[in-house]
Write a protein that holds these residues in place. Structure first.
Motif, PDB file in Angstrom:
ATOM      1  N   TYR A 208      -4.593  -1.166  -3.068  1.00 27.15           N
ATOM      2  CA  TYR A 208      -3.359  -1.916  -2.817  1.00 27.15           C
ATOM      3  C   TYR A 208      -2.934  -2.632  -4.081  1.00 27.15           C
ATOM      4  O   TYR A 208      -3.725  -2.808  -5.021  1.00 27.15           O
ATOM      5  N   SER A 209      -1.690  -3.051  -4.099  1.00 29.44           N
ATOM      6  CA  SER A 209      -1.220  -3.951  -5.134  1.00 29.44           C
ATOM      7  C   SER A 209      -1.021  -5.318  -4.498  1.00 29.44           C
ATOM      8  O   SER A 209      -0.790  -5.441  -3.301  1.00 29.44           O
ATOM      9  N   GLY A 210      -1.102  -6.357  -5.301  1.00 31.64           N
ATOM     10  CA  GLY A 210      -1.004  -7.706  -4.768  1.00 31.64           C
ATOM     11  C   GLY A 210      -2.331  -8.420  -4.896  1.00 31.64           C
ATOM     12  O   GLY A 210      -3.190  -8.044  -5.701  1.00 31.64           O
ATOM     13  N   SER A 211      -2.535  -9.439  -4.069  1.00 33.91           N
ATOM     14  CA  SER A 211      -3.726 -10.280  -4.182  1.00 33.91           C
ATOM     15  C   SER A 211      -4.287 -10.619  -2.810  1.00 33.91           C
ATOM     16  O   SER A 211      -3.541 -10.942  -1.887  1.00 33.91           O
TER      17      SER A 211
ATOM     18  N   VAL B 288       0.850  -1.196   0.000  1.00 30.75           N
ATOM     19  CA  VAL B 288       0.000   0.000   0.000  1.00 30.75           C
ATOM     20  C   VAL B 288       0.880   1.237   0.000  1.00 30.75           C
ATOM     21  O   VAL B 288       1.847   1.315   0.778  1.00 30.75           O
ATOM     22  N   HIS B 289       0.550   2.204  -0.862  1.00 30.59           N
ATOM     23  CA  HIS B 289       1.286   3.468  -0.922  1.00 30.59           C
ATOM     24  C   HIS B 289       0.341   4.625  -0.628  1.00 30.59           C
ATOM     25  O   HIS B 289      -0.788   4.659  -1.109  1.00 30.59           O
ATOM     26  N   TYR B 290       0.798   5.579   0.196  1.00 31.25           N
ATOM     27  CA  TYR B 290       0.090   6.817   0.451  1.00 31.25           C
ATOM     28  C   TYR B 290       0.964   7.990   0.036  1.00 31.25           C
ATOM     29  O   TYR B 290       2.036   8.204   0.604  1.00 31.25           O
ATOM     30  N   TYR B 291       0.505   8.750  -0.964  1.00 33.92           N
ATOM     31  CA  TYR B 291       1.213   9.958  -1.375  1.00 33.92           C
ATOM     32  C   TYR B 291       2.715   9.707  -1.566  1.00 33.92           C
ATOM     33  O   TYR B 291       3.569  10.470  -1.098  1.00 33.92           O
ATOM     34  N   GLY B 292       3.014   8.621  -2.225  1.00 37.37           N
ATOM     35  CA  GLY B 292       4.406   8.308  -2.534  1.00 37.37           C
ATOM     36  C   GLY B 292       5.153   7.588  -1.429  1.00 37.37           C
ATOM     37  O   GLY B 292       6.293   7.162  -1.620  1.00 37.37           O
TER      38      GLY B 292
ATOM     39  N   ASN C  89       2.520   1.624  16.854  1.00 32.74           N
ATOM     40  CA  ASN C  89       1.741   2.684  16.215  1.00 32.74           C
ATOM     41  C   ASN C  89       2.335   3.012  14.850  1.00 32.74           C
ATOM     42  O   ASN C  89       3.551   3.158  14.709  1.00 32.74           O
ATOM     43  N   GLY C  90       1.452   3.116  13.852  1.00 31.13           N
ATOM     44  CA  GLY C  90       1.916   3.437  12.508  1.00 31.13           C
ATOM     45  C   GLY C  90       2.465   2.250  11.739  1.00 31.13           C
ATOM     46  O   GLY C  90       3.018   2.420  10.643  1.00 31.13           O
ATOM     47  N   ALA C  91       2.286   1.043  12.281  1.00 31.19           N
ATOM     48  CA  ALA C  91       2.835  -0.155  11.634  1.00 31.19           C
ATOM     49  C   ALA C  91       2.039  -0.581  10.414  1.00 31.19           C
ATOM     50  O   ALA C  91       2.522  -1.386   9.609  1.00 31.19           O
ATOM     51  N   GLY C  92       0.792  -0.087  10.279  1.00 27.40           N
ATOM     52  CA  GLY C  92      -0.044  -0.458   9.139  1.00 27.40           C
ATOM     53  C   GLY C  92      -1.097  -1.505   9.472  1.00 27.40           C
ATOM     54  O   GLY C  92      -1.644  -2.141   8.564  1.00 27.40           O
TER      55      GLY C  92
END
Length: 250
Positions: free
Chosen positions: A56-59, A12-16, A39-42
């Motif tokens: 997201y990319s992937g499956s 997953v990418h957010y704003y680069g 915290n912030g681990a996703g």
């Protein structure tokens, strides 16, 4: 592949910026899976991605199929901070909403649907509050109502994002007991969680994150001093004894 979930190379990418990178794991039915990390681990991002709520990319596959083919078979309880508790709605109506995934838009709810909603309220010990406004309840009571809504959906997959934050111990015990009952019925349950001291008690399997996958699998294999240190670094003090591991995190 009945009721199994397979995640392959999810990123997953957010704003680069990369929030999650190359996450892969497989989960079978009848398991309670903890999603854990600092915290912030996703953690929430992973859950929302699996549900198709984040790009997201992937499956991600449920029983070998995309999530869109299983929407009516998935119950999702978001973080309490994502819910507008001031919205004027009765407790019984919140729980009844769980039945709409099984009802065509042109049909009204049947008495059997309303009965299922009441049964779900009874399971969480909240039937006496059915006529109350949701905003009048305590944090623990509100969470139990949303768990009841998930139960009313009558699904095979349950996703709960930080369900124990800001609730009382009695509510937590009720929810944990219900999750274990669902597991014994063959349901698959994902829980984003932050209290590491309860990992071994609450979960069968663990997904340990910090932007990437640190460890996944049965708790006794994934929840170790080295994996905790890899995820939390110097912010986690790990104390081990012959009988248990106690982890004190941030």
């Amino acid at each position: 592949m009945q009721n199994t979930i397979s995640v392959k190379d999810l990123s997953v990418h957010y704003y680069g910026k990369q929030a999650l990178q190359h996450i892969s794991f497989d989960i079978g039915a009848g398991r309670i899976i903890g999603i854990v990390g600092p915290n912030g681990a996703g953690k929430s991002t992973l859950m929302k991605s699996m549900l198709g709520l984040e790009k997201y990319s992937g499956s991600v596959q449920f029983s070998g199929e995309p999530v869109d083919k299983h929407r009516s078979n998935i119950a999702y309880v978001p973080q309490r901070s994502d819910i507008d508790w001031d919205f004027p709605v009765l407790v019984k109506d919140v729980v009844t909403m769980g039945r709409f995934v099984h009802v065509p838009w042109y049909r009204r709810l049947a008495q059997s649907d309303k009965k299922k909603a009441l049964e779900a309220l009874k399971q969480v010990g909240m039937e006496q509050f059915a006529g109350r406004q949701i905003g009048e309840l305590s944090g623990g009571q509100q969470q139990r109502v949303f768990i009841a809504r998930a139960l009313a959906q009558d699904t095979d997959y349950f996703f709960l994002d930080e369900p124990f934050v800001g609730i009382d111990m009695n509510s937590e015990k009720i929810i944990v007991s219900l999750l274990k009952k669902l597991k014994n019925e063959g349901k698959t349950i994902f829980v984003v969680h932050h209290d590491l001291s309860k990992v071994e008690t609450y979960f069968d399997e663990l997904i340990l994150l910090n932007g990437h996958l640190i460890a996944s699998g049965p708790v006794q294999e994934a929840f170790r001093a080295d994996t905790i240190k890899a995820a939390y670094g110097d912010n986690a003090a790990v104390l081990q004894s012959d009988k248990e591991m106690v982890v004190v995190g941030p």
